[in-house]
Design an enzyme around this catalytic site. Structure first.
Site, PDB file in Angstrom:
ATOM      1  N   ASP A 175      -9.226   0.289   1.766  1.00 21.74           N
ATOM      2  CA  ASP A 175      -8.282  -0.151   2.791  1.00 21.74           C
ATOM      3  C   ASP A 175      -8.828   0.293   4.155  1.00 21.74           C
ATOM      4  OD1 ASP A 175      -5.912  -1.182   3.842  1.00 21.74           O
ATOM      5  OD2 ASP A 175      -4.940   0.780   3.774  1.00 21.74           O
ATOM      6  N   ARG A 177      -8.306   3.884  13.120  1.00 21.97           N
ATOM      7  CA  ARG A 177      -7.344   4.971  13.370  1.00 21.97           C
ATOM      8  C   ARG A 177      -6.786   4.947  14.787  1.00 21.97           C
ATOM      9  NH1 ARG A 177      -5.956   6.102   8.333  1.00 21.97           N
ATOM     10  NH2 ARG A 177      -7.770   6.637   7.061  1.00 21.97           N
ATOM     11  N   GLU A 210     -10.106  12.713   6.890  1.00 19.96           N
ATOM     12  CA  GLU A 210     -10.019  14.020   6.250  1.00 19.96           C
ATOM     13  C   GLU A 210     -11.401  14.672   6.081  1.00 19.96           C
ATOM     14  OE1 GLU A 210      -7.664  11.639   3.308  1.00 19.96           O
ATOM     15  OE2 GLU A 210      -7.007  13.654   2.725  1.00 19.96           O
ATOM     16  N   GLU A 247      -9.026   3.844  -2.588  1.00 17.44           N
ATOM     17  CA  GLU A 247      -7.759   3.684  -3.298  1.00 17.44           C
ATOM     18  C   GLU A 247      -7.977   2.995  -4.644  1.00 17.44           C
ATOM     19  OE1 GLU A 247      -4.600   2.046  -0.996  1.00 17.44           O
ATOM     20  OE2 GLU A 247      -5.297   2.950   0.884  1.00 17.44           O
ATOM     21  N   GLN A 266      -4.258   2.047  14.996  1.00 13.48           N
ATOM     22  CA  GLN A 266      -3.075   2.427  14.217  1.00 13.48           C
ATOM     23  C   GLN A 266      -2.227   3.481  14.941  1.00 13.48           C
ATOM     24  OE1 GLN A 266      -4.169   3.877  10.313  1.00 13.48           O
ATOM     25  NE2 GLN A 266      -2.074   4.465   9.786  1.00 13.48           N
ATOM     26  N   GLU A 270     -10.305   3.947   3.344  1.00 12.88           N
ATOM     27  CA  GLU A 270      -9.366   4.633   2.468  1.00 12.88           C
ATOM     28  C   GLU A 270      -9.744   4.243   1.043  1.00 12.88           C
ATOM     29  OE1 GLU A 270      -5.242   4.155   3.776  1.00 12.88           O
ATOM     30  OE2 GLU A 270      -5.668   5.692   5.292  1.00 12.88           O
ATOM     31  N   ASP A 309       0.853  -1.179   0.000  1.00 10.26           N
ATOM     32  CA  ASP A 309       0.000   0.000   0.000  1.00 10.26           C
ATOM     33  C   ASP A 309       0.895   1.238   0.000  1.00 10.26           C
ATOM     34  OD1 ASP A 309      -2.431   1.307   0.034  1.00 10.26           O
ATOM     35  OD2 ASP A 309      -2.575   1.316   2.217  1.00 10.26           O
ATOM     36  N   LYS A 360      -4.782  -2.058  10.138  1.00 10.03           N
ATOM     37  CA  LYS A 360      -5.046  -2.212   8.710  1.00 10.03           C
ATOM     38  C   LYS A 360      -5.255  -3.666   8.297  1.00 10.03           C
ATOM     39  CE  LYS A 360      -3.704   2.020   7.157  1.00 10.03           C
ATOM     40  NZ  LYS A 360      -4.447   2.827   6.171  1.00 10.03           N
ATOM     41  N   HIS A 419      -3.697  13.995   0.322  1.00 11.69           N
ATOM     42  CA  HIS A 419      -3.962  13.123   1.481  1.00 11.69           C
ATOM     43  C   HIS A 419      -2.826  13.217   2.502  1.00 11.69           C
ATOM     44  CE1 HIS A 419      -5.039   9.684   3.937  1.00 11.69           C
ATOM     45  NE2 HIS A 419      -3.888   9.101   3.656  1.00 11.69           N
ATOM     46  N   THR A 421      -9.171  -5.721   3.825  1.00 14.91           N
ATOM     47  CA  THR A 421      -8.965  -4.788   2.714  1.00 14.91           C
ATOM     48  C   THR A 421      -9.858  -5.286   1.590  1.00 14.91           C
ATOM     49  OG1 THR A 421      -6.648  -4.496   3.373  1.00 14.91           O
ATOM     50  CG2 THR A 421      -7.253  -3.807   1.145  1.00 14.91           C
TER      51      THR A 421
END
Lengths: 398, 398
Positions: free
Chosen positions: B220, B224, B345, B188, B227, B186, B113, B240, B120, B244
């Site tokens: 993904d 948070r 975000e 992606e 992590q 996420e 990844d 993570k 970002h 996925t």
């Protein structure tokens, strides 16, 4: 009375009857297949047991059969190698080990690398963050780990090409690109998963031996200058992904009953999901050689987090296990300088070169250097068992 | 003149003749096999082309055949679907898509990844390190990336169980353990490798299309709080590795010729091994929906590092590629708030909740929430092609 095999086992052999590690071998230009080592021989299991699972080039299908089957097959092999009445039938399945070529024993599914030695993590902290707390705040609460590249796990003996990459520049300067100038080793112990688990299911420390088949030696080659530049904020990538070497032998957990050992006290007490009563501390004694000279003897018994805790942590969020998953302990280092499993520590980041008996000095690895990691452990009946070796020679950058 | 298929393609379909994405499907309780989507149908390739490679449950064996073969098969399928003379013979191989079940299209070898969106990475820097430089010193010099867990890559539609884990505590406090309270996405774009490369060999940006077969959408999923506690110093791990999700469709690079797009200027100029003349910027337009409401439209054309640069970086140290390797771009975010590919975000770390048209407010994901990511791109002959979707619904922690 100690059981004895009718196969002669030389004194000091890594592979007495109490070991019986599995490997993938080929002989006379044939296809790779599965055997166990006994003394100076290899027992061809497809021939000896007549089970086609051992005619496969890798152990994965056998590993997927689970703990009960692994233990039953081990008993059957032990019986075969001790019962004089079976000698005549089994003898044609014995091949001198110097006549075989060894291959990667397992198709590696996911590869995870932990950071479970307090001595190693503290040394790294002291070297890279002098003056601060040598351990990061999370370190005593969880076995820190990350995913490595399973596609570049290679068998012992594979030559290691010095990687190129972006190296950490002086502050504010652009990075240099070229061959790593800080090529290092990490002497580790790896655990091979046989029995899978479902997505969303966690594996408790008590279920460790239901899932893990056995143990390999690991050298997690590392390019320190590449790693130092790239690792913020997502961790090591190219500094670790060019090659990870493993021993050709998978020593079954069943051979390690006598090696179980209480790990050091953990303080603070780990969260409940990590409590294992120290059941899978292991008294493995590693030995790191540089061009034939022993430079370190890392003690696995000193590891803070046991492999059972590592597996419990890996799965607590619901990550599935697959047959062939490999997780490694991280660098094994003891409290003494000559018990450290990396040149980063052995030479204190290159500031205190090793002086070898042949007059050579070394900080990090040079082209042509050969590193060999070996290990032994107490086996049943008071014997000593060995793990064979994981070795690799550095070749110049291409 | 635009080529037309004898298979009807509804206006606005993701799957006109110019797309022909590959997927693994099953129908009527049969085994998974390979097909391509056309309009509202699936063409069963094993039946239509008579090649047993398409009777396999995953694309890997087909992918291993290489670029020339991929392009030839695409031409043959296009011919079959446009030539009225072949209609009668091919029609029995067409299955209504609403009658099939879709599966993971590829056995994922290694999963990497990246972190290739400047918007970002800058947003994350502003949120997590306010007042500092939003980008880390390495960010403009190399595509930062890390290895994820390939064993937990799941196909669109798989339910996502909220992971438990250690969450970041207040400074000096012990960590809390429990279900994540900051579950995020996420959005992606992922790239699927077909042609392998040897250990020690690098893949140049110019060789991108020799190795990469096609493109999937990726979510993904990220915890948070887990992590944030675990990631120093080895990067994301359990935050993570619980799941996925990928779209069931692999859109061939051959379908994306019209989507190639000059990426934003890179300053400073990348090192020579990363120079790609912008050749693989791609004008993909993503759309993120929360419970049916579109909450973001991330523009892939804004990505700083192209997938050709990502692949060149991944291999520059000598890492081998295997068929089935998957590498993803990292979160796709544009310059505007409503172009961001994560709730981190979109809600500025939970401080500015999203207000949805149904009156709901959201910071991070709640149980029962469904996230769907879709994307489109310009296709040949002025048509628009689609990527289908990657969707997942959050289930309570177990």
């Amino acid at each position: 009375m100690t059981a004895r095999s009718w196969v002669p086992v030389p004194k000091g052999s890594d592979f007495p009857l109490q070991n019986l590690p599995y490997g993938a071998f080929s002989a006379d230009g044939g296809s790779p297949r599965i055997g166990v080592a006994i003394g100076d021989h290899m027992l061809d299991l497809a021939a000896a047991l007549g089970d086609p699972v051992f005619a496969r080039p890798r152990l994965n299908e056998f590993l997927s059969r689970g703990r009960r089957h692994w233990t039953a097959v081990r008993a059957r092999i032990t019986d075969l190698l001790t019962d004089p009445a079976q000698k005549a039938a089994a003898r044609p399945s014995l091949i001198p080990r110097d006549a075989v070529r060894l291959h990667l024993p397992v198709d590696v599914a996911d590869y995870v690398d932990f950071y479970a030695s307090e001595h190693h993590a503290s040394n790294v902290g002291r070297i890279l963050r002098p003056g601060g707390d040598p351990l990061n705040p999370n370190w005593r609460h969880l076995p820190v780990g990350y995913h490595g590249r399973s596609g570049t796990v290679v068998v012992s003996g594979t030559e290691i090409v010095r990687p190129r990459g972006q190296r950490r520049p002086a502050d504010g300067q652009p990075p240099a690109f070229g061959p790593t100038t800080r090529l290092d080793i990490e002497a580790e112990v790896g655990f091979v998963v046989g029995t899978p688990s479902a997505l969303g299911e966690r594996v408790t420390p008590a279920a460790f031996a239901d899932h893990v088949f056995g143990v390999v030696l690991v050298n997690d080659w590392s390019a320190r200058d590449i790693q130092a530049w790239e690792y913020v904020p997502l961790g090591p990538f190219l500094g670790k992904s060019f090659a990870t070497s493993v021993s050709p032998w998978v020593v079954p957990l069943d051979a390690l009953a006598a090696a179980r050992f209480q790990p050091p006290p953990r303080e603070p007490e780990p969260l409940p999901y990590l409590r294992d009563n120290g059941a899978w501390g292991l008294d493995l004694r590693l030995e790191v050689s540089w061009n034939g000279f022993v430079v370190s003897r890392p003690p696995f018994a000193e590891m803070y987090w046991t492999p059972a805790q590592q597996l419990a942590h890996l799965t607590v969020g619901g990550a599935a296990l697959r047959t062939g998953d490999l997780f490694a302990s991280g660098t094994v280092s003891g409290p003494r300088r000559d018990e450290c499993g990396s040149f980063l520590e052995l030479t204190w980041n290159g500031t205190e070169p090793l002086r070898l008996p042949d007059g050579t000095e070394r900080t990090f690895l040079e082209d042509g250097d050969t590193i060999t990691i070996r290990a032994t452990a107490p086996g049943d009946s008071g014997v000593r068992i060995g793990f064979g070796e994981v070795t690799g020679t550095i070749r110049p950058a291409r």
